[in-house]
Design a protein around this motif. Structure first.
Motif, PDB file in Angstrom:
ATOM      1  N   HIS B  66       0.825  -1.216   0.000  1.00  6.65           N
ATOM      2  CA  HIS B  66       0.000   0.000   0.000  1.00  6.65           C
ATOM      3  C   HIS B  66       0.851   1.254   0.000  1.00  6.65           C
ATOM      4  N   LEU B  70      -3.002   6.007   2.882  1.00  7.32           N
ATOM      5  CA  LEU B  70      -4.171   5.897   2.000  1.00  7.32           C
ATOM      6  C   LEU B  70      -5.431   6.350   2.733  1.00  7.32           C
ATOM      7  N   ALA B  72      -9.817   7.042   2.634  1.00  7.28           N
ATOM      8  CA  ALA B  72     -11.040   6.463   2.065  1.00  7.28           C
ATOM      9  C   ALA B  72     -11.262   7.019   0.657  1.00  7.28           C
ATOM     10  N   ILE B  75      -9.094   5.354  -1.938  1.00  8.06           N
ATOM     11  CA  ILE B  75      -9.623   4.029  -2.272  1.00  8.06           C
ATOM     12  C   ILE B  75     -10.844   4.165  -3.177  1.00  8.06           C
ATOM     13  N   SER B  79      -9.366   2.103  -9.155  1.00  7.78           N
ATOM     14  CA  SER B  79     -10.087   0.937  -9.669  1.00  7.78           C
ATOM     15  C   SER B  79      -9.169  -0.273  -9.815  1.00  7.78           C
ATOM     16  N   THR B  80      -7.845  -0.083  -9.770  1.00 11.25           N
ATOM     17  CA  THR B  80      -6.933  -1.228  -9.816  1.00 11.25           C
ATOM     18  C   THR B  80      -6.012  -1.177  -8.599  1.00 11.25           C
ATOM     19  N   PRO B  81      -5.507  -2.364  -8.158  1.00  9.77           N
ATOM     20  CA  PRO B  81      -4.591  -2.394  -7.018  1.00  9.77           C
ATOM     21  C   PRO B  81      -3.358  -1.529  -7.263  1.00  9.77           C
ATOM     22  N   GLU B  82      -2.898  -1.460  -8.527  1.00 10.17           N
ATOM     23  CA  GLU B  82      -1.672  -0.714  -8.825  1.00 10.17           C
ATOM     24  C   GLU B  82      -1.812   0.773  -8.491  1.00 10.17           C
ATOM     25  N   LEU B  84      -3.124   1.932  -5.970  1.00 10.80           N
ATOM     26  CA  LEU B  84      -3.000   2.097  -4.516  1.00 10.80           C
ATOM     27  C   LEU B  84      -1.623   1.674  -4.007  1.00 10.80           C
ATOM     28  N   SER B  85      -0.741   1.296  -4.923  1.00 10.68           N
ATOM     29  CA  SER B  85       0.531   0.699  -4.525  1.00 10.68           C
ATOM     30  C   SER B  85       1.686   1.341  -5.277  1.00 10.68           C
TER      31      SER B  85
END
Lengths: 422, 422
Positions: B66, B70, B72, B75, B79-82, B84-85
């Motif tokens: 993560h 981060l 709310a 998030i 729409s993709t994990p990338e 957020l990472s």
């Protein structure tokens, strides 16, 4: 754009890596001899354990790992990062030790001396001297409620400092129970002990006046500043139980704790001599899990501590469901590496063979293998026109001898060695 | 509920940890002597580099971290994990080496022999023998386009296997260029080379018939199965360049590659003797980055390879922007630990002192310190009624001698030693 390691993290080049490995080897050998046993735990722990309240403020600094296979829908339904994460990188080695002990205690001896080394990760704001990945180096004695644990831990840590050649360190010691007795006798209610300790811990930075001022601002009225005065004025009665107890509130409980403190320090001094251990009534060692003895190593060349630890009888058993006594000490590995002299690694066994391009590979390799098998570290270097630069490079890389070889050299015992001067 | 390490990850208890450290020490000492230099890179790399296409299928298995802080809202907008990472745990040591070389090449010698050891993480489905954290152990020679790199790498790796006492291994070798020449001469178009190689790699599992069947299903019509037949039938002409070239398509380019292969294997055999290296025309070593020699160590007691590597001239320079030749080899550390005999760690220097509760702590500690300073590893054990269990525990933990001590023992040289039998 420059290609660099991730922000706040470091690459180690060969000379630095060798130096770190060398320091670690001395630490490991010493702790092993003192009966501490090596363990390893994974870098990732279940997030729920990392965030179970044992890590204090460090919990907030944990790197959290995405659950695998997250979909757009998972993300749409989540509102906190924790809902998308199930694992985290450890921020210290104490929480993993507690988890390790709970997982494996059936296979461990009744008194378990743990030696635990490895990287930890903290999402701190990168700044000079603070890194997001660094090595911790912990020893812990689990299952020993007597002062033998304090004595063994301190003698082992002191022996490491001796063997590394660290001179001039001293060990500040105190007991959390003495601090609590002091606060109680000053009329400070239990609910305010943590606040008072946080303030007391700032004595170095804000001085006695500053501490008193902050206590008055933060605590309800009615506590006695007179009781605190000797402590704040830097009283130094030495390791005399009655004198210590008198400074720390004068209760029977204070005398008990002071007697224990003097007793374990006495054994250590009996073996090592006096002058290294200093009673510091203002040593607090953060909040939280310490329940008795606390210690912190300092060094005149360092503004920060060289390591610290203490007794924390309530914590190791938290995951297990029963209380297990424990004493731990963590040497500040990164700081040790920092203050140790940077020795040259040049050694007579580290040699270079300089060959001409187009030489017979088999021939050069046979010479190398002869030297390797007789205990040398060997680097092959293709000859370049600028020999001076070539030899300077070898000196920088820690080589002390080089030989220029061609097909006429058949035996590694008779090579035209040239000593390289640093 | 049982408290365990995170799924797919392992704790190592002291005996296992000692064993692993012992194997690693032999590996490190050998590689260092052969001129490979130790480096360290952080466990976390920028996600963008980990996912830059150099890691093949392993990229999909990376643990993603993560972004810090981060909210709310972050998030809700992702729409993709990338999104957020920004960081990931390394899944191998080759991508980090390429990044390290790009970051630090200015401080490294023209031919850099890298020795790189550390944990890597893969989010694989946990199953028997597969772990999500495991140690890799890589050597690479960067900046050497000649066969000297293959020779040095193979001699160093073979020396490690010798020193660890691994007997019966063999090294399958091939050259990616020979494979491509073979496919071209069979009339298989470049666009289908990877598909054909994936199928060829399955020869062990599905046999010659299976491979031909799968090729017919996956490739366009018109390629020659006759050209492939000798390879699939297990032809073994030994290290004869013309014979090898004939099997692999017969082109001049094939003869070139075969000559080079026989040349480096010849030097290694000249030094070590014959019988360890085997030409295997069906050795493929996955997809991707290999550009020349490929090798894979096998052992009769293992269904999987003991290590592998090859030449990959295009990759190390990817982050740097220029081509840099490189040869690498990775020993399978976890598999080595698995096949090595489990020696008892009992040693005459590993001793226990058994003391009665209530003994003088100072006295017991002085005896311990005398033994530590004379090179012993010492464990203190409080005496319990069940002495048999106590001594059995010490044997399990690798202790060979114990002495019951009381205040009458003043000198560690004259203790009532008791030999502990395993």
């Amino acid at each position: 754009m420059a290609v660099t390691s991730a922000r706040g993290m470091r690459d180690f080049l060969p000379r630095d890596k060798e130096r770190r490995d060398g320091v670690l080897a001395v630490i490991a050998e010493t702790y092993l001899r003192h009966g501490f046993e090596p363990i390893e735990t994974p870098a990732l722990e279940d997030l729920e354990r990392l965030h179970s309240g044992l890590g204090g403020d460090n919990e907030k600094l944990s790197f959290q790992v995405h659950k695998r296979g997250l979909t757009a829908e998972d993300i749409a339904q989540a509102s906190t990062p924790e809902e998308l994460s199930d694992l985290g990188l450890r921020f210290d080695l104490t929480v993993p030790l507690a988890r390790f002990y709970a997982s494996n205690h059936g296979a461990l001896p009744p008194v378990f001396r743990s030696f635990h080394v490895g990287p930890v990760w903290r999402a701190e704001r990168p700044q000079k001297g603070r890194y997001r990945q660094f090595v911790q180096c912990d020893i812990d004695i689990v299952g020993q409620s007597e002062i033998l644990a304090e004595v063994e831990t301190m003698l082992a840590a002191a022996d490491v400092l001796d063997r590394l050649g660290v001179a001039g360190w001293s060990m500040r010691v105190n007991d959390r129970r003495l601090l609590l007795e002091l606060l109680a006798s000053a009329g400070i209610n239990k609910d305010h002990h943590n606040t008072a300790l946080i303030t007391l811990d700032k004595l170095d930075k804000i001085g006695a006046e500053g501490v008193l001022q902050e206590l008055k601002e933060r605590l309800p009225e009615g506590f006695s500043t007179e009781v605190l005065t000797p402590v704040l004025s830097g009283v130094t009665p030495g390791f005399d139980p009655e004198a210590i107890a008198a400074v720390m509130g004068g209760s029977l409980a204070a005398l008990d704790a002071a007697t224990q403190l003097c007793s374990w320090v006495g054994v250590v001094e009996d073996i090592r001599g006096q002058g290294e251990f200093v009673w510091d009534p203002t040593l607090v060692r953060g909040m939280g899990y310490y329940t008795g003895s606390i210690m912190e190593a300092t060094h005149p060349n360092l503004g920060v501590s060289l390591g610290g630890g203490g007794r924390y009888d309530g914590m190791i058993g938290r995951f297990l469901g029963t209380e297990v006594p424990a004493v731990g000490f963590s040497l500040g590995f990164e700081r040790l590496v920092e203050i140790l002299p940077t020795d040259s690694v040049a050694s007579p066994t580290r040699v270079a063979l300089v060959y001409e391009a187009g030489s017979d590979v088999s021939h050069v390799m046979k010479l190398k293998m002869q030297l390797v098998s007789t205990g040398h570290t060997v680097r092959l270097v293709a000859g370049t026109k600028n020999r001076r630069a070539l030899y300077e490079r070898l000196v920088v890389d820690g080589f002390s001898r080089a030989a220029e070889v061609d097909d006429s050299h058949l035996d590694a015992e008779h090579l035209p060695w040239r000593e390289l001067d640093a």
